[in-house]
Design an enzyme around this catalytic site. Structure first.
Site, PDB file in Angstrom:
ATOM      1  N   LYS A 168      50.919  -9.910  26.101  1.00 24.56           N
ATOM      2  CA  LYS A 168      49.593  -9.720  26.646  1.00 24.56           C
ATOM      3  C   LYS A 168      49.621  -9.401  28.141  1.00 24.56           C
ATOM      4  CE  LYS A 168      48.663 -13.598  23.768  1.00 24.56           C
ATOM      5  NZ  LYS A 168      48.350 -15.050  23.795  1.00 24.56           N
ATOM      6  N   ASP A 179      54.228  -5.860  32.713  1.00 25.54           N
ATOM      7  CA  ASP A 179      53.718  -6.578  33.891  1.00 25.54           C
ATOM      8  C   ASP A 179      54.831  -6.878  34.892  1.00 25.54           C
ATOM      9  OD1 ASP A 179      54.909  -8.391  32.135  1.00 25.54           O
ATOM     10  OD2 ASP A 179      53.321  -9.887  32.242  1.00 25.54           O
ATOM     11  N   ASP A 233      62.045  -9.330  34.615  1.00 21.92           N
ATOM     12  CA  ASP A 233      62.776 -10.471  35.164  1.00 21.92           C
ATOM     13  C   ASP A 233      64.254 -10.331  34.774  1.00 21.92           C
ATOM     14  OD1 ASP A 233      63.429 -12.948  36.233  1.00 21.92           O
ATOM     15  OD2 ASP A 233      62.440 -14.118  34.683  1.00 21.92           O
ATOM     16  N   PHE A 243      57.729 -17.993  40.403  1.00 25.32           N
ATOM     17  CA  PHE A 243      56.923 -17.739  39.212  1.00 25.32           C
ATOM     18  C   PHE A 243      55.522 -17.327  39.650  1.00 25.32           C
ATOM     19  CE2 PHE A 243      54.879 -18.226  35.150  1.00 25.32           C
ATOM     20  CZ  PHE A 243      55.850 -17.682  34.320  1.00 25.32           C
ATOM     21  N   ASP A 263      50.725 -14.784  33.090  1.00 27.18           N
ATOM     22  CA  ASP A 263      50.286 -16.136  32.736  1.00 27.18           C
ATOM     23  C   ASP A 263      51.356 -17.181  32.982  1.00 27.18           C
ATOM     24  OD1 ASP A 263      52.058 -15.308  30.564  1.00 27.18           O
ATOM     25  OD2 ASP A 263      51.352 -17.103  29.524  1.00 27.18           O
ATOM     26  N   ARG A 312      45.636 -15.663  33.639  1.00 23.04           N
ATOM     27  CA  ARG A 312      45.658 -14.208  33.481  1.00 23.04           C
ATOM     28  C   ARG A 312      44.447 -13.551  34.140  1.00 23.04           C
ATOM     29  NH1 ARG A 312      49.670 -12.977  29.598  1.00 23.04           N
ATOM     30  NH2 ARG A 312      49.840 -14.447  27.875  1.00 23.04           N
TER      31      ARG A 312
HETATM   32  P1  IMP Z   1      62.542 -10.580  30.834  1.00 23.85           P
HETATM   33  O1  IMP Z   1      62.937 -10.230  29.453  1.00 23.85           O
HETATM   34  O2  IMP Z   1      63.309 -11.775  31.345  1.00 23.85           O
HETATM   35  O3  IMP Z   1      62.629  -9.425  31.799  1.00 23.85           O
HETATM   36  O4  IMP Z   1      61.085 -11.131  30.756  1.00 23.85           O
HETATM   37  C1  IMP Z   1      59.984 -10.417  31.131  1.00 23.85           C
HETATM   38  C2  IMP Z   1      58.750 -11.167  30.686  1.00 23.85           C
HETATM   39  O5  IMP Z   1      58.796 -12.509  31.133  1.00 23.85           O
HETATM   40  C3  IMP Z   1      57.506 -10.569  31.317  1.00 23.85           C
HETATM   41  O6  IMP Z   1      56.916  -9.640  30.467  1.00 23.85           O
HETATM   42  C4  IMP Z   1      56.626 -11.770  31.496  1.00 23.85           C
HETATM   43  O7  IMP Z   1      55.863 -11.976  30.335  1.00 23.85           O
HETATM   44  C5  IMP Z   1      57.566 -12.926  31.650  1.00 23.85           C
HETATM   45  N1  IMP Z   1      57.743 -13.295  33.074  1.00 23.85           N
HETATM   46  C6  IMP Z   1      58.847 -13.164  33.837  1.00 23.85           C
HETATM   47  N2  IMP Z   1      58.651 -13.604  35.082  1.00 23.85           N
HETATM   48  C7  IMP Z   1      57.353 -14.001  35.122  1.00 23.85           C
HETATM   49  C8  IMP Z   1      56.536 -14.554  36.164  1.00 23.85           C
HETATM   50  O8  IMP Z   1      56.923 -14.752  37.326  1.00 23.85           O
HETATM   51  N3  IMP Z   1      55.251 -14.835  35.812  1.00 23.85           N
HETATM   52  C9  IMP Z   1      54.759 -14.636  34.566  1.00 23.85           C
HETATM   53  N4  IMP Z   1      55.489 -14.119  33.574  1.00 23.85           N
HETATM   54  C10 IMP Z   1      56.781 -13.808  33.846  1.00 23.85           C
HETATM   55 MG    MG Z   2      55.363 -10.107  29.053  1.00 24.39          MG
END
Ligand code: IMP
Ligand code: MG
Length: 185
Positions: free
Chosen positions: A46, A103, A106, A155, A162, A168
Site C-alpha cells: 500500500k 515508496d 531499503d 524509520f 506506515d 500513512r
Molecule cells: P526492502 O525489500 O527491504 O527494500 O523493503 C522495502 C519496503 O519496506 C518498502 O516498500 C516499505 O514498505 C518498507 N520500508 C522500508 N523502510 C521503511 C521506512 O523507513 N518506513 C516505512 N516503510 C519502510
Molecule cells: Mg512497501
C-alpha cells in the site's frame, strides 16, 4: 501554514512542499523518457498509493496502471528477507515497458524479486521509480532509474509510508520516534 506535527513524529524530514517539488521533478523526467512509449505503471501497495496518485496526475501521457501487493516485512521495522506476492498483476505485460512505482527502497529485496518476476512474465523493460532511497542497509544491488530523494537510516512514515499500518495519511514524511517501535518489541 506550518505542518501539523503528530505526537509520534520526532521531526519532519520532508515537508509537504518539498514532496511536491520532488514529485514534479520525477513527473517531468518520466514524461520525457516515456514519450511515444507504451508503458504500464505498476504501483506496489500500500506504501506507494499516495505517491502514485500524485505522480500519475502530473504525467501527461497515455498509460495503464496496475497494482501488486508484495512484502518482505513483517510488522516490525526490519526486513524478513523473504518476499511474498499476495496480489499479482492483472493485465498482460508481454513485451511491455514497465515502470514500478515504490515508496522506499531499503534492503532492495522486494524490488529485486519483483523485477525478476515481471521479466519472467515477459516484460520488455522494467524500470524503478522510488520516492525514497535508503541505501544504508542495501542487500540486493538493484538499478534505480528514478529516485526522489535519499534518506538516512531511520524509520520514516507519512505520505503513504506506515508503521503497523498507521501514519500513512500524514501529508509530510517524518522520522518516527524510536519509542513507538521499541514499546512494541
Ligand atoms: P526492502 O525489500 O527491504 O527494500 O523493503 C522495502 C519496503 O519496506 C518498502 O516498500 C516499505 O514498505 C518498507 N520500508 C522500508 N523502510 C521503511 C521506512 O523507513 N518506513 C516505512 N516503510 C519502510
Ligand atoms: Mg512497501
Amino acid at each position: 501554514m506550518g505542518d501539523f506535527l503528530h505526537k509520534d513524529i520526532e521531526k519532519i524530514l520532508v515537508s509537504q512542499n518539498e514532496i511536491e517539488n520532488i514529485v514534479n521533478t520525477l513527473a517531468n523526467q518520466l514524461e520525457k523518457d516515456y514519450n511515444y512509449k507504451e508503458f504500464i505503471m505498476i504501483g506496489l501497495l500500500k506504501g506507494s498509493m499516495v505517491f502514485l496518485a500524485d505522480l500519475m496526475r502530473k504525467i501527461k501521457l497515455d498509460f495503464a496502471i496496475d497494482f501488486m501487493v508484495a512484502s518482505s516485512y513483517g510488522s516490525g521495522t526490519e526486513s524478513s528477507g523473504k518476499v511474498l506476492i499476495s496480489k499479482d498483476i492483472s493485465v498482460p505485460i508481454d513485451n511491455k515497458d514497465i515502470l514500478i512505482v515504490e515508496d522506499i527502497v531499503d534492503s532492495g529485496i522486494t524490488l529485486d524479486y519483483i523485477s525478476k518476476h515481471l521479466y519472467s512474465k515477459g516484460a520488455k523493460s522494467v524500470a524503478i521509480c522510488t520516492l525514497f532511497d535508503k541505501p544504508a542497509r542495501r542487500i540486493k544491488n538493484i538499478d534505480i532509474t528514478y529516485k526522489g530523494m535519499t534518506v538516512p537510516d531511520e524509520f520514516v512514515v507519512g505520505y503513504g509510508l506506515d508503521y503497523n499500518e498507521k501514519y500513512r495519511n500524514l501529508p509530510y514524511v517524518g522520522i518516527l520516534k524510536s519509542s513507538v517501535y521499541s514499546d512494541n518489541m
